[in-house]
Write an enzyme that holds these catalytic residues in place. Structure first.
Site, short mmCIF file in Angstrom:
data_model
loop_
_atom_site.label_atom_id
_atom_site.label_comp_id
_atom_site.label_asym_id
_atom_site.label_seq_id
_atom_site.Cartn_x
_atom_site.Cartn_y
_atom_site.Cartn_z
N GLU A 54 -12.27 -5.36 -29.59
CA GLU A 54 -12.53 -3.92 -29.52
C GLU A 54 -13.44 -3.45 -30.65
O GLU A 54 -14.30 -2.60 -30.44
CB GLU A 54 -11.22 -3.13 -29.51
CG GLU A 54 -10.46 -3.20 -28.20
CD GLU A 54 -11.30 -2.74 -27.00
OE1 GLU A 54 -12.20 -1.91 -27.15
OE2 GLU A 54 -11.04 -3.25 -25.89
N TYR A 137 -10.46 6.28 -29.29
CA TYR A 137 -10.80 5.34 -28.23
C TYR A 137 -10.22 3.95 -28.49
O TYR A 137 -9.54 3.38 -27.62
CB TYR A 137 -12.33 5.22 -28.05
CG TYR A 137 -12.65 4.10 -27.11
CD1 TYR A 137 -12.56 4.29 -25.74
CD2 TYR A 137 -12.93 2.82 -27.58
CE1 TYR A 137 -12.76 3.25 -24.86
CE2 TYR A 137 -13.13 1.77 -26.71
CZ TYR A 137 -13.05 1.99 -25.35
OH TYR A 137 -13.23 0.96 -24.50
N ASP A 155 -14.03 5.31 -22.00
CA ASP A 155 -15.37 5.17 -22.57
C ASP A 155 -16.36 5.80 -21.60
O ASP A 155 -15.95 6.39 -20.59
CB ASP A 155 -15.68 3.69 -22.85
CG ASP A 155 -15.82 2.88 -21.57
OD1 ASP A 155 -15.53 3.42 -20.48
OD2 ASP A 155 -16.23 1.71 -21.66
#
Length: 291
Positions: A54, A137, A155
């Site tokens: 990530e 996020y 996203d």
DNA sequence: ATCCGGCGCT
DNA sequence: AGCGCCGGAT
């Protein structure tokens, strides 16, 4: 003239009927069953590996992340292992991915998780977001992809898919979109669902095939500070250090500028911003990467 | 030459 | 709320 128990002022929040949700689940998950991309971070449920992926995926296309991700996990297979590494080596492994400050944030996050969370990547959004480099996020992405939690991950790809498939206004706020997105997550399948949405957005509903609002423009790379920053980092990675001139910062910038073939004032600006980001440190006699 | 994007700081 | 950060693809 019924009196409402709760006077809702703005109930423009789109509610998605169960039938519509099921249709969308079938459409996306069926497509995914046949078209899923084969990505290395999807072969694992190790939260640390997901965390690494990530951080890298925040800023870089999937294809470029792949080799870096594999090399990283082979170099630092566990979070404990990473937490003990020197920043210079972390920057070296990151070099070429871009946004070098994030490599340091990943290292800092690893140290914090080892020190404060008993080596366990947190299971809740609040704790995750307190860690450096983890915003809303990335926190959601870790919860969904590492722990399969029903946490909406949005996203720009997924945003585009949801707006298109549910005929939502392009102007929908992030908060409202999250409310809708949460309803849409199939029970117990958050991980698959979000992977599916991402693949669908990346390969079918691309920004070209949909009409999506104008994008912001990037300032030109040529002559930019970031160009100079990149050159300085690569220089430090190969040379180890830059000698600080006794005559001062300006002279140092000039000497370095000559080696890098970049204007001195740009080198000076880049050095200051790198220092500001903690990517370089000024010692007595030299400039180096941090310890 | 332009595009891609989440985080942190101001 | 808006800006700066990255490098490779196109």
């Amino acid at each position: 003239m019924q009196k409402k128990p709760k006077p809702e002022k703005k109930e423009a929040l789109p509610h998605i009927p169960l039938k519509t949700r099921r249709q969308l689940h079938k459409k996306i998950l069926t497509w995914y069953a046949r078209n899923a991309r084969d990505l290395p971070w999807r072969k694992t449920k190790d939260p640390y590996a997901i965390l690494v992926s990530e951080f890298m995926l925040q800023q870089t296309q999937v294809e470029r992340v792949k080799p870096y991700y594999l090399a990283w996990l082979s170099q630092w297979p566990t979070i404990t292992c990473l937490s003990r590494e020197r920043p210079a080596n972390v920057l070296r492994a990151w070099s070429g991915l871009g946004y070098n400050a994030r490599a340091l944030r990943l290292l800092q996050t690893a140290k914090r998780i080892v020190q404060e969370h008993n080596n366990k990547i947190p299971h809740n959004k609040e704790d995750l977001q307190r860690l450096p480099g983890i915003g809303a996020y990335t926190a959601s992405a870790i919860l969904a992809f590492a722990y399969n939690k029903p946490e909406p991950v949005i996203d720009t790809n997924i945003r585009r898919v949801l707006i298109h498939e549910c005929s939502l206004p392009h102007t929908i706020s992030a908060q409202d979109l999250a409310t809708v997105a949460k309803q849409l997550i199939p029970k117990g399948r958050s991980r698959d669902w979000h992977n599916a949405l991402m693949d669908y957005g990346a390969t079918v509903l691309t920004s070209k095939t949909t009409n999506i609002p104008p994008t912001t423009k990037q300032p030109s790379f040529e002559g930019s500070t970031r160009q100079a920053r990149g050159a300085i980092i690569r220089h430090l990675l190969s040379k180890g250090a830059v000698k600080l001139s006794r005559e001062g910062f300006e002279t140092t910038s000039k000497e370095l500028a000559k080696q890098l073939q970049i204007a001195p004032e740009r080198v000076a600006a880049a050095l200051e911003s790198l220092h500001n980001d903690g990517i370089i440190v000024f010692r007595k006699n030299q400039i180096t990467l941090p310890d």
